[in-house]
Motif scaffolding. Structure first.
Motif, PDB file in Angstrom:
ATOM      1  N   VAL A  74      39.189 -89.976  30.471  1.00 47.46           N
ATOM      2  CA  VAL A  74      38.056 -89.079  30.650  1.00 47.46           C
ATOM      3  C   VAL A  74      37.998 -88.064  29.505  1.00 47.46           C
ATOM      4  CG1 VAL A  74      36.968 -87.394  32.181  1.00 47.46           C
ATOM      5  CG2 VAL A  74      38.259 -89.312  33.150  1.00 47.46           C
ATOM      6  N   ALA A  75      36.909 -88.108  28.758  1.00 45.00           N
ATOM      7  CA  ALA A  75      36.662 -87.140  27.687  1.00 45.00           C
ATOM      8  C   ALA A  75      35.526 -86.224  28.122  1.00 45.00           C
ATOM      9  CB  ALA A  75      36.303 -87.856  26.397  1.00 45.00           C
ATOM     10  N   ILE A  76      35.780 -84.919  28.113  1.00 48.12           N
ATOM     11  CA  ILE A  76      34.790 -83.943  28.589  1.00 48.12           C
ATOM     12  C   ILE A  76      34.349 -83.053  27.431  1.00 48.12           C
ATOM     13  CG2 ILE A  76      34.383 -82.004  30.159  1.00 48.12           C
ATOM     14  CD1 ILE A  76      36.495 -83.194  32.006  1.00 48.12           C
ATOM     15  N   THR A  77      33.043 -82.908  27.285  1.00 51.87           N
ATOM     16  CA  THR A  77      32.482 -81.976  26.306  1.00 51.87           C
ATOM     17  C   THR A  77      31.601 -80.977  27.048  1.00 51.87           C
ATOM     18  OG1 THR A  77      32.471 -83.703  24.608  1.00 51.87           O
ATOM     19  CG2 THR A  77      31.172 -81.727  24.173  1.00 51.87           C
ATOM     20  N   VAL A  78      31.895 -79.699  26.869  1.00 56.11           N
ATOM     21  CA  VAL A  78      31.133 -78.634  27.520  1.00 56.11           C
ATOM     22  C   VAL A  78      30.286 -77.935  26.461  1.00 56.11           C
ATOM     23  CG1 VAL A  78      31.232 -76.503  28.856  1.00 56.11           C
ATOM     24  CG2 VAL A  78      32.950 -78.300  29.230  1.00 56.11           C
ATOM     25  N   PHE A  79      28.978 -77.910  26.678  1.00 57.87           N
ATOM     26  CA  PHE A  79      28.061 -77.209  25.784  1.00 57.87           C
ATOM     27  C   PHE A  79      27.656 -75.897  26.451  1.00 57.87           C
ATOM     28  CE2 PHE A  79      27.716 -81.685  24.796  1.00 57.87           C
ATOM     29  CZ  PHE A  79      27.692 -81.710  23.398  1.00 57.87           C
ATOM     30  N   ASN A  80      28.031 -74.788  25.827  1.00 61.28           N
ATOM     31  CA  ASN A  80      27.745 -73.461  26.398  1.00 61.28           C
ATOM     32  C   ASN A  80      27.890 -72.417  25.300  1.00 61.28           C
ATOM     33  OD1 ASN A  80      28.769 -70.796  27.854  1.00 61.28           O
ATOM     34  ND2 ASN A  80      27.635 -71.979  29.380  1.00 61.28           N
ATOM     35  N   LYS A 135      28.655 -75.292  21.082  1.00 62.68           N
ATOM     36  CA  LYS A 135      27.465 -74.479  21.332  1.00 62.68           C
ATOM     37  C   LYS A 135      26.315 -75.398  21.735  1.00 62.68           C
ATOM     38  CE  LYS A 135      29.462 -70.613  20.197  1.00 62.68           C
ATOM     39  NZ  LYS A 135      29.805 -69.619  21.241  1.00 62.68           N
ATOM     40  N   LEU A 136      25.364 -74.839  22.464  1.00 61.32           N
ATOM     41  CA  LEU A 136      24.234 -75.650  22.932  1.00 61.32           C
ATOM     42  C   LEU A 136      23.413 -76.212  21.776  1.00 61.32           C
ATOM     43  CD1 LEU A 136      23.074 -73.594  26.011  1.00 61.32           C
ATOM     44  CD2 LEU A 136      23.665 -76.011  26.040  1.00 61.32           C
ATOM     45  N   LYS A 137      23.357 -75.485  20.658  1.00 55.63           N
ATOM     46  CA  LYS A 137      22.572 -75.987  19.528  1.00 55.63           C
ATOM     47  C   LYS A 137      23.173 -77.278  18.976  1.00 55.63           C
ATOM     48  CE  LYS A 137      24.913 -72.951  16.179  1.00 55.63           C
ATOM     49  NZ  LYS A 137      24.706 -71.867  15.188  1.00 55.63           N
ATOM     50  N   GLU A 138      24.497 -77.454  19.150  1.00 58.77           N
ATOM     51  CA  GLU A 138      25.131 -78.697  18.725  1.00 58.77           C
ATOM     52  C   GLU A 138      24.708 -79.842  19.626  1.00 58.77           C
ATOM     53  OE1 GLU A 138      29.338 -78.534  17.526  1.00 58.77           O
ATOM     54  OE2 GLU A 138      29.247 -76.405  18.004  1.00 58.77           O
ATOM     55  N   LYS A 139      24.436 -79.544  20.889  1.00 56.26           N
ATOM     56  CA  LYS A 139      23.920 -80.572  21.801  1.00 56.26           C
ATOM     57  C   LYS A 139      22.573 -81.072  21.301  1.00 56.26           C
ATOM     58  CE  LYS A 139      23.392 -82.892  25.712  1.00 56.26           C
ATOM     59  NZ  LYS A 139      22.190 -83.611  25.369  1.00 56.26           N
ATOM     60  N   ILE A 168      26.349 -86.795  32.823  1.00 55.54           N
ATOM     61  CA  ILE A 168      25.995 -85.519  32.182  1.00 55.54           C
ATOM     62  C   ILE A 168      25.426 -84.590  33.245  1.00 55.54           C
ATOM     63  CG2 ILE A 168      24.658 -84.385  30.382  1.00 55.54           C
ATOM     64  CD1 ILE A 168      24.540 -86.962  28.886  1.00 55.54           C
ATOM     65  N   PHE A 169      25.999 -83.393  33.339  1.00 52.61           N
ATOM     66  CA  PHE A 169      25.536 -82.373  34.281  1.00 52.61           C
ATOM     67  C   PHE A 169      24.783 -81.291  33.514  1.00 52.61           C
ATOM     68  CE2 PHE A 169      29.338 -84.259  36.072  1.00 52.61           C
ATOM     69  CZ  PHE A 169      29.029 -84.435  37.404  1.00 52.61           C
ATOM     70  N   TYR A 170      23.609 -80.923  34.004  1.00 49.37           N
ATOM     71  CA  TYR A 170      22.837 -79.816  33.442  1.00 49.37           C
ATOM     72  C   TYR A 170      22.817 -78.702  34.496  1.00 49.37           C
ATOM     73  CZ  TYR A 170      21.113 -83.356  30.185  1.00 49.37           C
ATOM     74  OH  TYR A 170      21.019 -84.356  29.247  1.00 49.37           O
ATOM     75  N   LEU A 171      23.395 -77.566  34.161  1.00 50.66           N
ATOM     76  CA  LEU A 171      23.564 -76.490  35.127  1.00 50.66           C
ATOM     77  C   LEU A 171      23.010 -75.183  34.578  1.00 50.66           C
ATOM     78  CD1 LEU A 171      27.334 -77.207  35.899  1.00 50.66           C
ATOM     79  CD2 LEU A 171      25.370 -78.155  37.114  1.00 50.66           C
ATOM     80  N   GLU A 172      22.552 -74.331  35.473  1.00 52.92           N
ATOM     81  CA  GLU A 172      22.182 -72.958  35.137  1.00 52.92           C
ATOM     82  C   GLU A 172      23.059 -72.061  35.998  1.00 52.92           C
ATOM     83  OE1 GLU A 172      19.762 -70.018  33.112  1.00 52.92           O
ATOM     84  OE2 GLU A 172      19.923 -72.164  32.818  1.00 52.92           O
ATOM     85  N   LEU A 173      24.145 -71.541  35.414  1.00 52.03           N
ATOM     86  CA  LEU A 173      25.125 -70.764  36.155  1.00 52.03           C
ATOM     87  C   LEU A 173      24.807 -69.273  36.064  1.00 52.03           C
ATOM     88  CD1 LEU A 173      28.272 -72.704  34.894  1.00 52.03           C
ATOM     89  CD2 LEU A 173      27.053 -73.027  37.042  1.00 52.03           C
ATOM     90  N   LYS A 198      25.358 -68.939  32.391  1.00 48.66           N
ATOM     91  CA  LYS A 198      23.994 -69.321  32.012  1.00 48.66           C
ATOM     92  C   LYS A 198      23.899 -70.832  31.786  1.00 48.66           C
ATOM     93  CE  LYS A 198      23.067 -64.984  32.315  1.00 48.66           C
ATOM     94  NZ  LYS A 198      22.425 -64.491  33.550  1.00 48.66           N
ATOM     95  N   GLU A 199      23.089 -71.234  30.796  1.00 51.59           N
ATOM     96  CA  GLU A 199      22.808 -72.648  30.591  1.00 51.59           C
ATOM     97  C   GLU A 199      24.070 -73.392  30.153  1.00 51.59           C
ATOM     98  OE1 GLU A 199      19.661 -75.426  28.051  1.00 51.59           O
ATOM     99  OE2 GLU A 199      19.494 -73.245  28.041  1.00 51.59           O
ATOM    100  N   THR A 200      24.384 -74.463  30.872  1.00 45.14           N
ATOM    101  CA  THR A 200      25.612 -75.213  30.620  1.00 45.14           C
ATOM    102  C   THR A 200      25.342 -76.707  30.765  1.00 45.14           C
ATOM    103  OG1 THR A 200      26.930 -73.400  31.564  1.00 45.14           O
ATOM    104  CG2 THR A 200      28.023 -75.530  31.320  1.00 45.14           C
ATOM    105  N   VAL A 201      25.840 -77.480  29.808  1.00 49.71           N
ATOM    106  CA  VAL A 201      25.747 -78.934  29.870  1.00 49.71           C
ATOM    107  C   VAL A 201      27.161 -79.496  29.791  1.00 49.71           C
ATOM    108  CG1 VAL A 201      24.813 -81.036  28.817  1.00 49.71           C
ATOM    109  CG2 VAL A 201      23.488 -78.915  28.747  1.00 49.71           C
ATOM    110  N   ILE A 202      27.520 -80.361  30.731  1.00 47.61           N
ATOM    111  CA  ILE A 202      28.857 -80.965  30.759  1.00 47.61           C
ATOM    112  C   ILE A 202      28.703 -82.473  30.620  1.00 47.61           C
ATOM    113  CG2 ILE A 202      31.003 -81.241  32.049  1.00 47.61           C
ATOM    114  CD1 ILE A 202      30.262 -78.670  33.562  1.00 47.61           C
ATOM    115  N   ASP A 203      29.271 -83.010  29.551  1.00 47.88           N
ATOM    116  CA  ASP A 203      29.192 -84.440  29.247  1.00 47.88           C
ATOM    117  C   ASP A 203      30.548 -85.077  29.565  1.00 47.88           C
ATOM    118  OD1 ASP A 203      28.923 -86.945  28.198  1.00 47.88           O
ATOM    119  OD2 ASP A 203      28.132 -86.318  26.257  1.00 47.88           O
ATOM    120  N   VAL A 204      30.575 -85.948  30.557  1.00 45.20           N
ATOM    121  CA  VAL A 204      31.811 -86.620  30.985  1.00 45.20           C
ATOM    122  C   VAL A 204      31.715 -88.092  30.596  1.00 45.20           C
ATOM    123  CG1 VAL A 204      33.329 -87.156  32.915  1.00 45.20           C
ATOM    124  CG2 VAL A 204      32.002 -85.019  32.931  1.00 45.20           C
TER     125      VAL A 204
END
Length: 607
Positions: free
Chosen positions: A541-547, A581-585, A519-524, A528-534
Motif C-alpha cells: 500500500v502506497a499512500i499519497t496525501v495532498f494537503n 501540496k494540492l497544486k502538485e495534485k 482516492i478520497f476527496y475530503l473537506e476537513l 481543509k481540502e485534502t486528497v488521499i491517494d491509496v
C-alpha cells in the motif's frame, strides 16, 4: 468543495484496455509510425497500434484525421483532408469546416479535448454536443462534461447533460442545505391559515423530505441539546407551547407558571450551565421526556387523530364554562378524566401513567393536560419534538458504532436514502414500496405538485443525484471503476465525501484486492481540502496525501505504527507515505495520464 476544481480531468484513468473499439462513422486522429512493403503501414490510433493496408499514399510520421467506414469484411479508414500541420487550431478548424460546423472558440475547445485524448466520435455526436454547448457561460466545465459524455458513450441529451453539469458544479451537501431552507419556507406557507385547503399529501411529502435531509446532513446531537435549543428559541419569542406541552404531560409542577419557567431557563443558559452533567431547570428529566415522545412517535398518526377528536368534543364545553366563569362540574370532570384515560393514555408509556393519574385529581391540572394537548395539536411543535426523539434514538445507535462501522453505515444509509439505487430497486424488487421513502422518490413526487411552489430547487438536487448516478460505475471485462459522492457532515466533515475506486478483475470476474486504487476527496474542519491517494500493488500500500497544511508529515508520524498494524492484520503492508501540496495534485493529475496504452498489433484496417 467542488471536486472538479482539484483537477482539469477525471481523476482516475478512463478505462481502455486492448484495441480502441471503433464503429462506422467515427472520426479519430492517427499517425503513420512505419511503412511496410506491399502497401502496408503501422498506424497509431488512440494510443493503440494497428497494421493497415493502404489504398492511398500516406507519408511516414504524418498525422491525419480518419473516418471509419465499413464493408462486409472489415473496417475501413477514410482520410479526411490533407495531412495535418503543426498548427493544431488550423487543423481543427479545417475539420469542423469539412463537417459543416462553425469554427467558434467553444467548438474548437471541445474538439481539441477529443483529439488530444484520441477519443473517437461521429458527426452526429459532435453536432449534438455543440448544440448543448451553445449559451453556456462556463465553457471550460461544459466542454469537460460533453467530453465525458462522448468518452463514456452516454446519450448526448439535455437531461443527461444537465445532470452531469449539476453534479460537477455544486455538491450534494450544498444542494441539501439549500433545499432544506426552501422546504421549511414552503411548509410555513402551505400550513398558513389561508392555505388550509391545499393538498395535505404535498405537505406531508415536504415534511418527509425535510426529515430525511436532517438525517443526512445534521451532526449527531443529543436529545437534551436539541430540547434546550428548541425551548430557548421559544422562550425568546415568548412562545409558551413547549411549556404547556411539558406541563400537560406532568413534567412540570403545577406550581411553576410561565414567567418562572422563562426566568429559570434564562438563568440556566446565561450562566452557561448547559454541560450534560448539570441538572436541567425545573427538575426536568430529558431521558423521561425522550421515552414518552419516542413512544408517541411509534403511533403518531393514531395519536394525532385521537387528540383531534378529543379536542373537537371538549373544546366547546370547556370554553363555555370559562366564558360563564363557572368551574367544571364534578360530573364533567369525571367524564373528562375517563376520556383522557381511555383515548389519550394508551399512547403514553405505561410507566408514565402514574404521573398522569396524579394530574387528574384537580381541575387546575386537568385543564393543564387539556392545554398541553392543544399545543400538541399544532403540527409544527409535534413534528419538531417527535423528529427530535426519533433521530436521537437512531443517532444514539449510530454513535455507539466504531469509526469503521460508522463510515460503512453512513455510506449504506446515504446511498439508500438519496435514492442512488432507485432504478436498480425499481427493476429488481417485486414490490418496491419503499422507493418513495428516498430523497429521489420524494423529489419526483414534489416536482409539479403545487403551482404555488417554485420547482427549481427540487430539480437542481434531482439533477445532482442523477449526475452522481451516471458517473457511479464504469465496468469492463478486466477492470472496474466506481465513483461515489455523499454528504458527510454526519461524520464530522465540512462538505461532501467523494471517493473513486479502480481495480482489476481476477479470473472469476471479481475485484482483485491485490491490485486496486482508491482516492478520497475530503473537506476537513481543520486541515481543509485534502486528497488521499491509496495505491495497492501486490498488497503493498502506497499512500499519497495532498494537503497544504504545514507540518503534516511530522504530525502523521504518531499514527504510522497504528496504520502499519491495521494493514498487517488485513494481510497488507505499508510501502510508503508521501505528502504533497494540492497544486502538485493538479500538475500530476492522474487523469492527465489519459488512457491505458496498448502497443499490441493485429487488427487490420484498409485505408
Amino acid at each position: 468543495m467542488h471536486f472538479s476544481k482539484v483537477s482539469n480531468m477525471p481523476s482516475l484513468n478512463p478505462i481502455r484496455n486492448g484495441p480502441v473499439p471503433l464503429r462506422s462513422g467515427q472520426i479519430i486522429q492517427g499517425k503513420v509510425l512505419k511503412l511496410y512493403p506491399e502497401n502496408k503501414a503501422e498506424i497509431s490510433l488512440g494510443g493503440n497500434r494497428f497494421v493497415a493496408k493502404l489504398e492511398v499514399g500516406l507519408e511516414l510520421g504524418a498525422r491525419y484525421h480518419f473516418q471509419v467506414t465499413a464493408n462486409a469484411s472489415m473496417l475501413q479508414l477514410r482520410v479526411l483532408g490533407d495531412q495535418l500541420k503543426r498548427e493544431e487550431t488550423t487543423n481543427l478548424a479545417k475539420l469542423l469546416k469539412s463537417l459543416g460546423i462553425k469554427s467558434s472558440k467553444q467548438n474548437l475547445q471541445l474538439l481539441q479535448l477529443l483529439t488530444n485524448y484520441a477519443i473517437p466520435f461521429d458527426k452526429a455526436e459532435l453536432q449534438s454536443a455543440i448544440q448543448l454547448l451553445k449559451g453556456e457561460k462556463n465553457s471550460g466545465l461544459v466542454s469537460m462534461v460533453l467530453f465525458e459524455m462522448i468518452l463514456k458513450k452516454l446519450p448526448i441529451t439535455e437531461s443527461t447533460f444537465q445532470s452531469l453539469l449539476a453534479s460537477k458544479s455544486t455538491s450534494i451537501s450544498e444542494e441539501l442545505t439549500a433545499l432544506k431552507e426552501h422546504s421549511s419556507s414552503n411548509l410555513n406557507f402551505l400550513t398558513s391559515e389561508n392555505r388550509r385547503n391545499l393538498d395535505r399529501h404535498f405537505v406531508n411529502t415536504e415534511r418527509q423530505l425535510l426529515e430525511m435531509i436532517d438525517k443526512l446532513t445534521e451532526k449527531p446531537v443529543s436529545f437534551r441539546d436539541g430540547l434546550l435549543q428548541y425551548i430557548n428559541t421559544q422562550n425568546k419569542s415568548n412562545n409558551d407551547a413547549m411549556y404547556r406541552i411539558l406541563k400537560g404531560l406532568g413534567f412540570i409542577s403545577h406550581k411553576v407558571d410561565f414567567t418562572t419557567w422563562v426566568k429559570e431557563w434564562s438563568h440556566f443558559t446565561g450562566k452557561n450551565l448547559t454541560n450534560p452533567t448539570n441538572q436541567l431547570p425545573i427538575q426536568l428529566n430529558d431521558r423521561d421526556i425522550l421515552r414518552v415522545f419516542y413512544h408517541i412517535d411509534s403511533r403518531r398518526n393514531e395519536f394525532t387523530k385521537a387528540v383531534q377528536l378529543f379536542l373537537d368534543k371538549w373544546t366547546p364545553r370547556i370554553m363555555l364554562q370559562q366564558a360563564t366563569g363557572n368551574a367544571l362540574s364534578g360530573e364533567l370532570l369525571n367524564s373528562l378524566q375517563s376520556e383522557l384515560k381511555q383515548h389519550i393514555f394508551p399512547f403514553i408509556p405505561q410507566n408514565h401513567h402514574q404521573t398522569l393519574n396524579s394530574l387528574l385529581q384537580s381541575q387546575q391540572n386537568i385543564l393543564a393536560v387539556y392545554r398541553g394537548l392543544q399545543a400538541l395539536n399544532n403540527g409544527e411543535h409535534l413534528d419538531h419534538i417527535l423528529r427530535l426523539a426519533r433521530t436521537t434514538m437512531e443517532q444514539e445507535n449510530f454513535l455507539e458504532l466504531s469509526t469503521k462501522e460508522k463510515f460503512i453505515e453512513h455510506i449504506r444509509q446515504s446511498y439508500t436514502m438519496l435514492g442512488l439505487d432507485y432504478e436498480h430497486r425499481l427493476v429488481t424488487e417485486k414490490v418496491p414500496s419503499n422507493l418513495q421513502q428516498t430523497i429521489k422518490g420524494l423529489l419526483l413526487q414534489l416536482i409539479g405538485g403545487q403551482e404555488y411552489i417554485s420547482q427549481d430547487q427540487y430539480s437542481r438536487l434531482l439533477n445532482v443525484i442523477q449526475g452522481v448516478q451516471i458517473q457511479s460505475v464504469n465496468d469492463t471485462a478486466t477492470f472496474v471503476q466506481a465513483a461515489l459522492q455523499l454528504p458527510a457532515e454526519r461524520l464530522g466533515l465540512v462538505n461532501d465525501l467523494a471517493l473513486e475506486f479502480e481495480g482489476k478483475k481476477n479470473e472469476d470476474g471479481e475485484i482483485d484486492p491485490d491490485y486496486c486504487r482508491i482516492i478520497f476527496y475530503l473537506e476537513l474542519e481543520k486541515l481543509k481540502e485534502t486528497v488521499i491517494d491509496v495505491n495497492i500493488q501486490q498488497r503493498a500500500v502506497a499512500i499519497t496525501v495532498f494537503n497544504n497544511t504545514k507540518g503534516l508529515p511530522v504530525i502523521s508520524k504518531q499514527f504510522k505504527e497504528k496504520l502499519e498494524t491495521g494493514l498487517d492484520a488485513l494481510n497488507y503492508r505499508l510501502s510508503s507515505i508521501q505528502f504533497r501540496k494540492l497544486k502538485e495534485k493538479e500538475k500530476h493529475s492522474i487523469g492527465q495520464e489519459a488512457y491505458r496504452r496498448d502497443d499490441s498489433q493485429g487488427v487490420d484496417f484498409r485505408i
